[in-house]
Design an enzyme around this catalytic site. Structure first.
Site, mmCIF file in Angstrom:
data_model
loop_
_atom_site.group_PDB
_atom_site.id
_atom_site.type_symbol
_atom_site.label_atom_id
_atom_site.label_comp_id
_atom_site.label_asym_id
_atom_site.label_seq_id
_atom_site.Cartn_x
_atom_site.Cartn_y
_atom_site.Cartn_z
ATOM 1 N N ARG A 109 0.888 -1.184 0.000
ATOM 2 C CA ARG A 109 0.000 0.000 0.000
ATOM 3 C C ARG A 109 0.912 1.216 0.000
ATOM 4 O O ARG A 109 1.733 1.388 0.919
ATOM 5 C CB ARG A 109 -0.903 0.010 1.237
ATOM 6 C CG ARG A 109 -1.543 1.368 1.466
ATOM 7 C CD ARG A 109 -2.623 1.356 2.514
ATOM 8 N NE ARG A 109 -3.800 0.669 2.030
ATOM 9 C CZ ARG A 109 -4.992 0.728 2.602
ATOM 10 N NH1 ARG A 109 -5.173 1.446 3.703
ATOM 11 N NH2 ARG A 109 -6.012 0.071 2.101
ATOM 12 N N HIS A 136 -7.633 1.076 -6.156
ATOM 13 C CA HIS A 136 -7.767 0.167 -4.998
ATOM 14 C C HIS A 136 -8.459 -1.122 -5.473
ATOM 15 O O HIS A 136 -9.600 -1.398 -5.119
ATOM 16 C CB HIS A 136 -8.600 0.858 -3.920
ATOM 17 C CG HIS A 136 -8.508 0.214 -2.562
ATOM 18 N ND1 HIS A 136 -7.675 -0.861 -2.284
ATOM 19 C CD2 HIS A 136 -9.159 0.489 -1.390
ATOM 20 C CE1 HIS A 136 -7.820 -1.203 -1.009
ATOM 21 N NE2 HIS A 136 -8.709 -0.403 -0.447
ATOM 22 N N GLN A 139 -10.210 -3.855 -3.102
ATOM 23 C CA GLN A 139 -11.491 -3.425 -2.539
ATOM 24 C C GLN A 139 -12.630 -3.738 -3.500
ATOM 25 O O GLN A 139 -13.675 -4.259 -3.115
ATOM 26 C CB GLN A 139 -11.453 -1.918 -2.265
ATOM 27 C CG GLN A 139 -12.755 -1.381 -1.705
ATOM 28 C CD GLN A 139 -13.039 -1.919 -0.317
ATOM 29 O OE1 GLN A 139 -12.180 -1.864 0.557
ATOM 30 N NE2 GLN A 139 -14.230 -2.467 -0.099
ATOM 31 N N ASP A 227 -17.569 7.075 -0.662
ATOM 32 C CA ASP A 227 -16.292 6.899 0.030
ATOM 33 C C ASP A 227 -16.010 8.208 0.768
ATOM 34 O O ASP A 227 -16.689 9.223 0.557
ATOM 35 C CB ASP A 227 -15.193 6.574 -1.001
ATOM 36 C CG ASP A 227 -13.841 6.230 -0.368
ATOM 37 O OD1 ASP A 227 -13.794 5.961 0.854
ATOM 38 O OD2 ASP A 227 -12.831 6.238 -1.094
ATOM 39 N N CYS A 268 -16.386 1.504 1.268
ATOM 40 C CA CYS A 268 -15.226 0.628 1.521
ATOM 41 C C CYS A 268 -14.752 0.715 2.965
ATOM 42 O O CYS A 268 -14.041 -0.173 3.431
ATOM 43 C CB CYS A 268 -14.097 0.975 0.566
ATOM 44 S SG CYS A 268 -13.405 2.625 0.795
ATOM 45 N N ARG A 296 -13.192 -8.739 1.848
ATOM 46 C CA ARG A 296 -11.789 -8.435 1.557
ATOM 47 C C ARG A 296 -10.948 -9.678 1.814
ATOM 48 O O ARG A 296 -10.058 -10.014 1.049
ATOM 49 C CB ARG A 296 -11.289 -7.279 2.445
ATOM 50 C CG ARG A 296 -11.928 -5.927 2.178
ATOM 51 C CD ARG A 296 -11.543 -5.361 0.831
ATOM 52 N NE ARG A 296 -10.096 -5.252 0.688
ATOM 53 C CZ ARG A 296 -9.376 -4.227 1.146
ATOM 54 N NH1 ARG A 296 -9.952 -3.222 1.760
ATOM 55 N NH2 ARG A 296 -8.059 -4.194 0.952
HETATM 56 N N1 CP Z 1 -11.110 -0.246 2.819
HETATM 57 C C1 CP Z 1 -9.805 -0.274 3.185
HETATM 58 O O1 CP Z 1 -8.898 -0.488 2.376
HETATM 59 O O2 CP Z 1 -9.614 -0.098 4.521
HETATM 60 P P1 CP Z 1 -8.220 0.105 5.280
HETATM 61 O O3 CP Z 1 -7.701 1.461 4.891
HETATM 62 O O4 CP Z 1 -8.581 0.011 6.734
HETATM 63 O O5 CP Z 1 -7.280 -0.980 4.847
HETATM 64 N N1 NVA Z 2 -10.170 6.819 -0.795
HETATM 65 C C1 NVA Z 2 -9.685 6.335 0.462
HETATM 66 C C2 NVA Z 2 -9.860 4.854 0.574
HETATM 67 C C3 NVA Z 2 -9.428 4.259 1.873
HETATM 68 C C4 NVA Z 2 -9.567 2.784 1.944
HETATM 69 C C5 NVA Z 2 -8.228 6.741 0.636
HETATM 70 O O1 NVA Z 2 -7.443 6.580 -0.309
HETATM 71 O O2 NVA Z 2 -7.893 7.236 1.703
#
Ligand code: CP
Ligand code: NVA
Length: 310
Positions: A109, A136, A139, A227, A268, A296
């Site tokens: 990530r 992502h 997700q 989101d 998400c 997930r």
């Molecule tokens: N939805 C998601 O990716 O959550 P986290 O940021 O907690 O991993």
């Molecule tokens: N759009 C959000 C998703 C988190 C899972 C971010 O990138 O922070």
């Protein structure tokens, strides 16, 4: 040995995406009723070591990957970008080459998509995208799985995204092309999604509709998605302006009432309750947000098996 990177929904073939979802559902069914810590019957990751690298915070991605690897018989190490040499000048390419000598799979990530791509280019083990500023995919695999568990095939359904045209939206746009659903975006022009994401869906025969009026956008929706209004890569200084721009796109009961009576609601998570969606919607009859979170785990287990050809 077969090796697949799982970098994005648009760079994975539609048959492979379908096979991953089907496999995820089969694996979920096979362990119904078991304690989370109990191993699966088959152990496709037995003897495998998985590195989970986080340059941004995470609850779901971190825990679901960790639990998923263990259920499949593998071992994990969770690494924070800051504590690695990654944060101190060693190149991504060298990090990828080094990690490939120790582990069998890398999930990362990160911020810049270029970091993910450089990691994948130089790693000799599969690399999985656990979120970048731009996409992502894990997700959305869980979200497609969740929709289909509740309502059957997503092909041909109307999916409406409310709010920021962000990284999670991008993977929905890619999925619209690959899984064949109709996606609408409703949000302010200033937060429009990137043209390339829309072009991909259009190139597959599923152009994304843009409708500025949220009431009109959700008419007849089978699925309403939102989101957070401020993502992890957005500057904190953008917060107030974004809240002002996005307030009209909040998913509340009045908006959900315009969708189909059996429409689902997804987010998400993490959510800012009563900003992008009200608690009444998040905890209401349309919401499947915790099924998404659970899935997930199952979807990523199937992604990892596909990556390793197991
Ligand atoms: N939805 C998601 O990716 O959550 P986290 O940021 O907690 O991993
Ligand atoms: N759009 C959000 C998703 C988190 C899972 C971010 O990138 O922070």
């Amino acid at each position: 040995m077969r090796m697949n990177h799982f970098l994005d929904i648009h760079t994975t073939t539609a048959p492979d995406l379908r096979a991953i979802i089907d496999n995820a559902r089969a694996m979920k069914d096979a362990r119904k009723g078991r304690p989370r810590g109990m191993a699966d019957d088959d152990q496709p990751l037995s003897g495998h070591m998985v590195a989970l690298i986080f340059e941004k915070p995470s609850t779901r991605t971190r825990v679901s990957f960790d639990v998923g690897v263990r259920q499949m018989g593998g071992q994990t190490m969770v690494l924070s970008g800051k504590e690695m040499q990654l944060g101190h000048g060693e190149t991504i390419a060298d990090t990828a080459r080094v990690l490939s000598r120790y582990v069998d799979l890398i999930m990362i990530r990160t911020f810049e998509e270029a970091t993910l791509l450089e990691m994948a280019e130089h790693a000799t083990v599969p690399v999985i995208n656990g979120l970048t500023n731009r996409t992502h995919p894990c997700q959305i695999m869980a979200d497609i799985m969740t929709y289909e568990e509740h309502r059957g095939p997503i092909a041909g359904k109307k999916v409406v995204w409310c709010g920021d045209g962000n990284n999670v939206f991008a993977s929905f746009a890619h999925a619209a092309g690959q899984f064949g659903f109709d996606l609408s975006f409703t949000g302010p022009e200033t937060l429009d999604p990137e043209r390339t994401w829309l072009d991909f869906a259009a190139s597959k025969g599923h152009p994304v509709t843009i409708e500025r009026n949220p009431d009109r956008a959700v008419e007849g929706a089978d699925l309403v998605v939102t989101d957070t209004w401020v993502s992890m890569h957005d500057p904190e200084s953008a917060k107030e302006r974004r809240h002002n721009q996005l307030r009209a796109y909040q998913v509340n009961e009045a908006l959900m009432a315009r969708a189909k009576p059996d429409a689902l609601f997804m987010h998400c998570l993490p959510a800012h309750r009563n900003d992008e969606a009200t608690s009444a919607v998040m905890d209401g009859p349309h919401s499947v947000i915790f099924d998404e979170a659970e899935n997930r785990l199952h979807a990523q287990k199937a992604v990892m098996r596909w990556c390793l050809g197991r």
